[in-house]
Enzyme design. Structure first.
Site, PDB file in Angstrom:
ATOM      1  N   ASP A 126       1.314  -1.438  -0.217  1.00 20.76           N
ATOM      2  CA  ASP A 126       0.023  -0.240  -0.170  1.00 20.76           C
ATOM      3  C   ASP A 126       0.445   1.304   0.220  1.00 20.76           C
ATOM      4  O   ASP A 126       1.734   1.777   1.429  1.00 20.76           O
ATOM      5  CB  ASP A 126      -0.493   0.117   1.542  1.00 20.76           C
ATOM      6  N   ARG A 128      -0.168   3.907  -0.265  1.00 24.15           N
ATOM      7  CA  ARG A 128      -0.921   5.325   0.335  1.00 24.15           C
ATOM      8  C   ARG A 128      -0.741   6.490   1.081  1.00 24.15           C
ATOM      9  O   ARG A 128       0.128   5.697   2.383  1.00 24.15           O
ATOM     10  CB  ARG A 128      -2.166   5.481   0.375  1.00 24.15           C
TER      11      ARG A 128
END
Length: 195
Positions: A126, A128
């Protein structure tokens, strides 16, 4: 401050009338939006969702994920509540971008899971950056939220950045035969709370 508010307008939707607020990251020009329903300035804690962009789920009705279902459920819940805010966090495919997401889909088609596919492409599971969302909350004068999320990492990051999480509200929607494995990996490898 890494982000600035650019403009706002009315946005009538099938869920009700929202105010659409546009933000721009100063360093790279990336855009994000907030959808505000009702009067959030009167609330001690604001019902909110941070929704990371998913073109395939949000606009193309993909059954590979639960994103489009979560977007609709969040906007509906905010409207039913009478006020709240949805941050549309434009970091597609856990921030690997649309074309890399399609590459990751291709790897999933031949047997890799979502985490394995991202790693095979040279990314983290991930990528983000939720600090942008904390800045958006600050620019909207929001300090406390009741967050619609299954992702405990969002809570951890926002609290470190000064946003108080009053409550985590689960948003388990959109389970189907096509996203069963995807949801299992979200829970098992990314720690999402889906039970």
């Amino acid at each position: 401050m890494r982000i600035k508010k650019i403009s706002e307008s009315k946005l009538p939707t099938k869920f009700g009338d929202f105010i659409l607020v546009g933000f721009k990251e100063i360093s790279n020009g990336n855009n994000h939006i907030a959808l505000i329903y009702g009067n959030i300035s009167q609330e001690s804690s604001v019902l909110s969702r941070i929704h990371s962009e998913c073109l395939t789920g949000d606009a193309l009705f993909s059954l590979r994920c639960d994103c489009g279902f979560q977007l609709e459920a969040s906007l509906s819940k905010i409207a039913q509540e009478g006020n709240g805010v949805l941050l549309y966090h434009r970091q597609e495919g856990r921030n690997i971008g649309l074309l890399n997401k399609i590459r990751a889909y291709n790897l999933q088609d031949i047997g890799l899971d979502t985490v394995e596919a991202n790693i095979r492409l040279g990314f983290k599971a991930d990528e983000r950056d939720f600090s942008v969302c904390a800045e958006m909350y600050n620019l909207l004068s929001i300090k406390k939220v009741r967050l619609l999320t299954n992702n405990p990492k969002k809570l951890e990051i926002l609290e470190k950045l000064g946003i108080e999480i009053v409550e985590r509200i689960p948003i388990v929607v959109g389970r189907n035969a096509k996203n069963k494995e995807y949801l299992k990996i979200k829970e098992k490898k990314l720690g999402h709370l889906l039970s």
